[in-house]
Design a protein around this motif. Structure first.
Motif, PDB file in Angstrom:
ATOM      1  N   ASN A  80       0.812  -1.216   0.000  1.00  0.00           N
ATOM      2  CA  ASN A  80       0.000   0.000   0.000  1.00  0.00           C
ATOM      3  C   ASN A  80       0.847   1.268   0.000  1.00  0.00           C
ATOM      4  O   ASN A  80       0.496   2.257   0.643  1.00  0.00           O
ATOM      5  CB  ASN A  80      -0.982  -0.003   1.167  1.00  0.00           C
ATOM      6  CG  ASN A  80      -1.912  -1.183   1.124  1.00  0.00           C
ATOM      7  OD1 ASN A  80      -2.404  -1.558   0.067  1.00  0.00           O
ATOM      8  ND2 ASN A  80      -2.133  -1.812   2.262  1.00  0.00           N
TER       9      ASN A  80
ATOM     10  N   GLU B  31       1.793   4.564  -1.471  1.00  0.00           N
ATOM     11  CA  GLU B  31       1.049   5.486  -2.319  1.00  0.00           C
ATOM     12  C   GLU B  31       1.884   6.708  -2.634  1.00  0.00           C
ATOM     13  O   GLU B  31       2.680   7.160  -1.810  1.00  0.00           O
ATOM     14  CB  GLU B  31      -0.258   5.918  -1.641  1.00  0.00           C
ATOM     15  CG  GLU B  31      -1.261   4.799  -1.539  1.00  0.00           C
ATOM     16  CD  GLU B  31      -2.602   5.262  -0.994  1.00  0.00           C
ATOM     17  OE1 GLU B  31      -2.705   6.400  -0.486  1.00  0.00           O
ATOM     18  OE2 GLU B  31      -3.553   4.475  -1.080  1.00  0.00           O
TER      19      GLU B  31
ATOM     20  N   SER C 247      -1.023   3.364  -6.307  1.00  0.00           N
ATOM     21  CA  SER C 247      -0.844   2.453  -5.190  1.00  0.00           C
ATOM     22  C   SER C 247       0.060   1.320  -5.650  1.00  0.00           C
ATOM     23  O   SER C 247      -0.117   0.785  -6.748  1.00  0.00           O
ATOM     24  CB  SER C 247      -2.199   1.907  -4.730  1.00  0.00           C
ATOM     25  OG  SER C 247      -2.027   0.970  -3.694  1.00  0.00           O
TER      26      SER C 247
ATOM     27  N   LYS D 184      -1.256   0.258  -9.471  1.00  0.00           N
ATOM     28  CA  LYS D 184      -2.464   0.743 -10.130  1.00  0.00           C
ATOM     29  C   LYS D 184      -2.668   2.222  -9.844  1.00  0.00           C
ATOM     30  O   LYS D 184      -2.196   2.744  -8.835  1.00  0.00           O
ATOM     31  CB  LYS D 184      -3.681  -0.062  -9.698  1.00  0.00           C
ATOM     32  CG  LYS D 184      -3.946  -0.039  -8.213  1.00  0.00           C
ATOM     33  CD  LYS D 184      -5.075  -0.972  -7.860  1.00  0.00           C
ATOM     34  CE  LYS D 184      -5.179  -1.073  -6.331  1.00  0.00           C
ATOM     35  NZ  LYS D 184      -6.147  -2.054  -5.916  1.00  0.00           N
TER      36      LYS D 184
ATOM     37  N   VAL E 215      -5.070   4.906  -8.659  1.00  0.00           N
ATOM     38  CA  VAL E 215      -6.250   4.948  -7.800  1.00  0.00           C
ATOM     39  C   VAL E 215      -7.140   6.074  -8.293  1.00  0.00           C
ATOM     40  O   VAL E 215      -6.710   7.216  -8.409  1.00  0.00           O
ATOM     41  CB  VAL E 215      -5.851   5.191  -6.329  1.00  0.00           C
ATOM     42  CG1 VAL E 215      -7.073   5.241  -5.440  1.00  0.00           C
ATOM     43  CG2 VAL E 215      -4.874   4.119  -5.852  1.00  0.00           C
ATOM     44  N   ASP E 216      -8.359   5.731  -8.622  1.00  0.00           N
ATOM     45  CA  ASP E 216      -9.307   6.746  -9.091  1.00  0.00           C
ATOM     46  C   ASP E 216      -9.745   7.610  -7.916  1.00  0.00           C
ATOM     47  O   ASP E 216     -10.199   7.099  -6.888  1.00  0.00           O
ATOM     48  CB  ASP E 216     -10.534   6.091  -9.726  1.00  0.00           C
ATOM     49  CG  ASP E 216     -10.198   5.390 -11.018  1.00  0.00           C
ATOM     50  OD1 ASP E 216      -9.308   5.868 -11.737  1.00  0.00           O
ATOM     51  OD2 ASP E 216     -10.828   4.352 -11.305  1.00  0.00           O
ATOM     52  N   SER E 217      -9.605   8.886  -8.078  1.00  0.00           N
ATOM     53  CA  SER E 217     -10.079   9.806  -7.052  1.00  0.00           C
ATOM     54  C   SER E 217     -11.491  10.245  -7.419  1.00  0.00           C
ATOM     55  O   SER E 217     -11.856  10.307  -8.585  1.00  0.00           O
ATOM     56  CB  SER E 217      -9.149  11.006  -6.925  1.00  0.00           C
ATOM     57  OG  SER E 217      -9.074  11.682  -8.158  1.00  0.00           O
TER      58      SER E 217
END
Length: 131
Positions: free
Chosen positions: A24, A26, A42, A109, A111-113
């Protein structure tokens, strides 16, 4: 006798290898497609080498420095992942003297916000929210 001694030396070096697992992780990276806005990525990554667990703070620092030099879209390609591995290995060795034998990316990947204004607009259109 030399062969046995050399084999024992190799075996002791091999046995001292450690594994560092970063889960994790980020980072915010610039996006090529979104007019240089940032995208959150991430990353779950495994690193093998001598003393990598003991020097984890140096490796995390190096990862933060190196990953910032990539665009988010470049990192999701095979070429980008390979370049990340090579650059991180070289940087850790040069800057901190940390030898990394292998880097394995378990997942990476974007990460969609969630844009709250866009979400509210869609909920209003669907009749879920009234003005």
């Amino acid at each position: 006798m030399k062969k046995v001694l050399l084999f024992l030396l190799f075996l002791s070096t091999f046995m001292s290898a450690q594994t560092l697992i970063l889960e994790n992780f980020e980072a915010d990276l610039y996006s090529k497609k979104a007019n240089l806005e940032t995208k959150k990525i991430s990353l779950n990554i495994y690193l093998e080498g001598r003393y990598v667990d003991d020097e984890s703070h140096k490796i995390v620092d190096a990862l933060n420095v190196i990953i910032g030099s990539f665009f988010a879209e470049d990192l999701i390609t095979s070429k980008g992942k390979s370049s990340l591995k090579q650059t991180l290995t070289k940087f850790c060795e040069k800057e901190y003297g940390v030898d990394i034998d292998g880097i394995y990316i378990n997942s990476l990947k974007i990460v969609d916000s969630v844009d709250l204004n866009e979400l509210i607009r869609k909920l209003k259109e669907a009749g879920c929210i009234k003005d």
